[in-house]
Design a protein around this motif. Sequence first.
Motif, PDB file in Angstrom:
ATOM      1  N   UNK A   1       0.727  -0.838  -0.138  1.00 39.82           N
ATOM      2  CA  UNK A   1       0.539  -0.262   0.242  1.00 39.82           C
ATOM      3  C   UNK A   1       0.653   1.396   0.093  1.00 39.82           C
ATOM      4  N   UNK A   2       2.376   1.969   0.635  1.00 44.02           N
ATOM      5  CA  UNK A   2       3.071   2.054   1.220  1.00 44.02           C
ATOM      6  C   UNK A   2       3.335   2.691  -0.390  1.00 44.02           C
ATOM      7  N   UNK A   3       4.349   2.135  -0.634  1.00 42.59           N
ATOM      8  CA  UNK A   3       4.283   2.365  -2.755  1.00 42.59           C
ATOM      9  C   UNK A   3       3.562   2.481  -3.744  1.00 42.59           C
ATOM     10  N   UNK A   4       2.555   1.877  -3.828  1.00 41.61           N
ATOM     11  CA  UNK A   4       1.271   2.088  -4.393  1.00 41.61           C
ATOM     12  C   UNK A   4       0.659   3.765  -4.244  1.00 41.61           C
TER      13      UNK A   4
ATOM     14  N   UNK B   1      -9.375   5.126  -2.218  1.00 40.97           N
ATOM     15  CA  UNK B   1      -8.346   4.260  -1.109  1.00 40.97           C
ATOM     16  C   UNK B   1      -7.594   4.978  -0.147  1.00 40.97           C
ATOM     17  N   UNK B   2      -8.003   6.438  -0.727  1.00 37.89           N
ATOM     18  CA  UNK B   2      -6.756   7.311   0.076  1.00 37.89           C
ATOM     19  C   UNK B   2      -5.386   7.544  -0.780  1.00 37.89           C
ATOM     20  N   UNK B   3      -5.228   7.446  -1.408  1.00 43.50           N
ATOM     21  CA  UNK B   3      -3.683   7.444  -2.429  1.00 43.50           C
ATOM     22  C   UNK B   3      -3.939   8.953  -2.908  1.00 43.50           C
ATOM     23  N   UNK B   4      -5.266   9.564  -3.788  1.00 42.22           N
ATOM     24  CA  UNK B   4      -4.961  10.627  -3.318  1.00 42.22           C
ATOM     25  C   UNK B   4      -6.792  11.433  -3.162  1.00 42.22           C
ATOM     26  N   UNK B   5      -6.295  13.283  -3.309  1.00 44.90           N
ATOM     27  CA  UNK B   5      -7.737  13.106  -2.910  1.00 44.90           C
ATOM     28  C   UNK B   5      -8.807  13.603  -4.219  1.00 44.90           C
ATOM     29  N   UNK B   6     -10.226  13.862  -4.244  1.00 43.47           N
ATOM     30  CA  UNK B   6     -10.877  14.998  -5.191  1.00 43.47           C
ATOM     31  C   UNK B   6     -12.268  13.419  -4.769  1.00 43.47           C
ATOM     32  N   UNK B   7     -12.698  13.425  -5.711  1.00 42.30           N
ATOM     33  CA  UNK B   7     -14.384  13.045  -6.145  1.00 42.30           C
ATOM     34  C   UNK B   7     -14.668  11.464  -6.675  1.00 42.30           C
ATOM     35  N   UNK B   8     -14.305  10.610  -6.308  1.00 38.20           N
ATOM     36  CA  UNK B   8     -14.429   9.458  -6.889  1.00 38.20           C
ATOM     37  C   UNK B   8     -15.487   9.356  -7.829  1.00 38.20           C
ATOM     38  N   UNK B   9     -16.636   9.447  -7.460  1.00 38.36           N
ATOM     39  CA  UNK B   9     -18.074   9.469  -8.182  1.00 38.36           C
ATOM     40  C   UNK B   9     -18.146   9.973  -9.126  1.00 38.36           C
ATOM     41  N   UNK B  10     -17.306  11.482  -9.780  1.00 36.32           N
ATOM     42  CA  UNK B  10     -16.822  12.156 -11.036  1.00 36.32           C
ATOM     43  C   UNK B  10     -16.292  11.342 -11.569  1.00 36.32           C
TER      44      UNK B  10
ATOM     45  N   UNK C   1      -8.072   6.357 -10.901  1.00 35.32           N
ATOM     46  CA  UNK C   1      -8.993   7.796  -9.750  1.00 35.32           C
ATOM     47  C   UNK C   1      -9.611   7.264  -9.042  1.00 35.32           C
ATOM     48  N   UNK C   2     -10.429   6.675  -9.500  1.00 39.02           N
ATOM     49  CA  UNK C   2     -12.094   6.649  -9.032  1.00 39.02           C
ATOM     50  C   UNK C   2     -11.075   5.823  -7.106  1.00 39.02           C
TER      51      UNK C   2
ATOM     52  N   UNK D   1     -25.970   0.957 -11.326  1.00 41.27           N
ATOM     53  CA  UNK D   1     -25.048   0.963 -12.148  1.00 41.27           C
ATOM     54  C   UNK D   1     -24.272   2.600 -10.943  1.00 41.27           C
ATOM     55  N   UNK D   2     -25.661   3.721 -10.785  1.00 38.77           N
ATOM     56  CA  UNK D   2     -25.142   4.768  -9.862  1.00 38.77           C
ATOM     57  C   UNK D   2     -24.202   4.468  -8.354  1.00 38.77           C
ATOM     58  N   UNK D   3     -23.540   4.871  -9.159  1.00 39.60           N
ATOM     59  CA  UNK D   3     -21.438   5.389  -7.671  1.00 39.60           C
ATOM     60  C   UNK D   3     -22.650   5.753  -6.500  1.00 39.60           C
ATOM     61  N   UNK D   4     -21.642   4.297  -5.609  1.00 43.72           N
ATOM     62  CA  UNK D   4     -21.763   4.826  -4.140  1.00 43.72           C
ATOM     63  C   UNK D   4     -20.666   4.012  -3.657  1.00 43.72           C
ATOM     64  N   UNK D   5     -20.171   4.797  -2.499  1.00 47.11           N
ATOM     65  CA  UNK D   5     -19.334   4.630  -1.821  1.00 47.11           C
ATOM     66  C   UNK D   5     -18.737   3.713  -1.249  1.00 47.11           C
ATOM     67  N   UNK D   6     -19.943   3.403  -0.724  1.00 48.55           N
ATOM     68  CA  UNK D   6     -19.816   2.100   0.074  1.00 48.55           C
ATOM     69  C   UNK D   6     -19.787   1.006  -0.538  1.00 48.55           C
ATOM     70  N   UNK D   7     -20.137   0.620  -1.506  1.00 47.55           N
ATOM     71  CA  UNK D   7     -20.011  -0.202  -2.962  1.00 47.55           C
ATOM     72  C   UNK D   7     -19.123   0.639  -4.099  1.00 47.55           C
TER      73      UNK D   7
END
Length: 478
Positions: free
Chosen positions: A224-227, A351-360, A345-346, A389-395
């Motif tokens: 995870x660290x190297x990723x 996973x917390x590797x970058x900031x942003x909006x996963x749904x976008x 990117x989503x 199909x609609x995005x759900x962060x929990x899934x």
Amino acid sequence: MKKLLILSLMIGLSVVSCTDDITDYNKNPKEAEEVTPDVTFTNAEKALGDLMTEISVGRNLMKLWTQHWTETTYNDEANYDIIGRDPSAGFWARVYNTILNDLASSREAIAADNFTSEAVKANQLAIIDVIEVYSMQTLVDLNGDVPYSEALNVVDNITPAYDDAFTIYQDLISRVSADVATLSNGGASWGAADIYYGGDTSKWAKFAASLQLRLGMRIADYDESLASSTVSSAYDAGVMESSDDSAIIYYEGASPNTNPIFSTFELSGRFGDYVAGKTSVDYLLSVDDPRIDDFFTMTGDGEYVGGPIGANNSYANFSHPADYIVFDPTYPGAILQYFEVEFFLAEAVERGFISGDAQEHYEAAVAANIMFYNGTQEEADAYLAQPGVAYDSANWKELIGTQKWIALYNRGFEGWTEYRRLDEPDFLVNSALTDLPVPTRVFYPVDEVALNRANYEAAVQNIGGSDDLYTKIFWDVN
């Protein structure tokens, strides 16, 4: 007559005396003795494009292993019975013998070039390195440990050792990171010899960063660290931003530069060997996917019907891969595409590797793929609004994995690889005749057992002790 004989002997002697080496007689004056770097570079790009595009019993079977397609009469591959096929041999021959050797020739020619500026040569070498990194990642993702540090040095070593797969990945990440830095400086590179980007160095910089992103995401569950550091570095450097940045190979209407699927289906007459896979068709129908008519044909009854995976299917009874994909010699192939980057990117956000909006990022990925397959933004919006199909962060893992699996239709190797990594979608089935699950790896080339046995056996022990279809690649930890 005597004078003529003496004259003939004198002419013959003069010809021999002007020849320093008798082997000169073996040279064909109509063939070039030295090949310029652009020739071998273009050939390497073409070979890589073909490898990623084709379907072949001797090489690339993964359009079947994603269960997008399945087979009819000759259905060993769809049942994961490939003992007599030796597909790794085809991959190794294409990567080691053609792609990497051609790129090595280009490197040598660049080193001997006293006319091209150092800045241009630096860009050319960086692009060569990017293609080498891509090619070696493909082999690692296929087999696990493979020859790397000792590969291609057949003069000194015809039995190369296999390098540890994760060690190779670490070096590939380091190499492509350096390539990103070089290519970000801009300037000229290969010009028209580059059949992916026409020598556009800014496009190659985005490609290299996107490849770095892919390398990082592939090991997300392993290190995870190297990723995280690899992904954030790639993202900051600037990955693909639109479909215009995708690496595409455009084929021509005449052999040998036709799309290799066309060569199989039309020129070799093998179209009757393949039908739509039931797994794919059933899911597309269940979510009213607008791409189904772009992926498959209807049956004579006006329906989409997929053949059971690995069964003795009749070509006449089932839907087929879309005509424009398999019967058009100019249909393009793809090496790395923008929608893949957005899916990564989503996931990186989740996973917390970058900031942003996963749904976008997720919605951008799905929309880009729908439009790649002749759809519209309106169709994409309606599709993304559907339950399931609609995005759900929990899934997120199931949604990203399933939609990426759909989007990688006709991108068999990458579709199979991402399925192995994410274990999604979870509805792929066992083969009909052998009741086997989708393989997680391909065994080493058969010749390695006979020709490089000691190193082969060491590699087998290092990957877990078994050279089979169900030993997992190091990053496949779930």
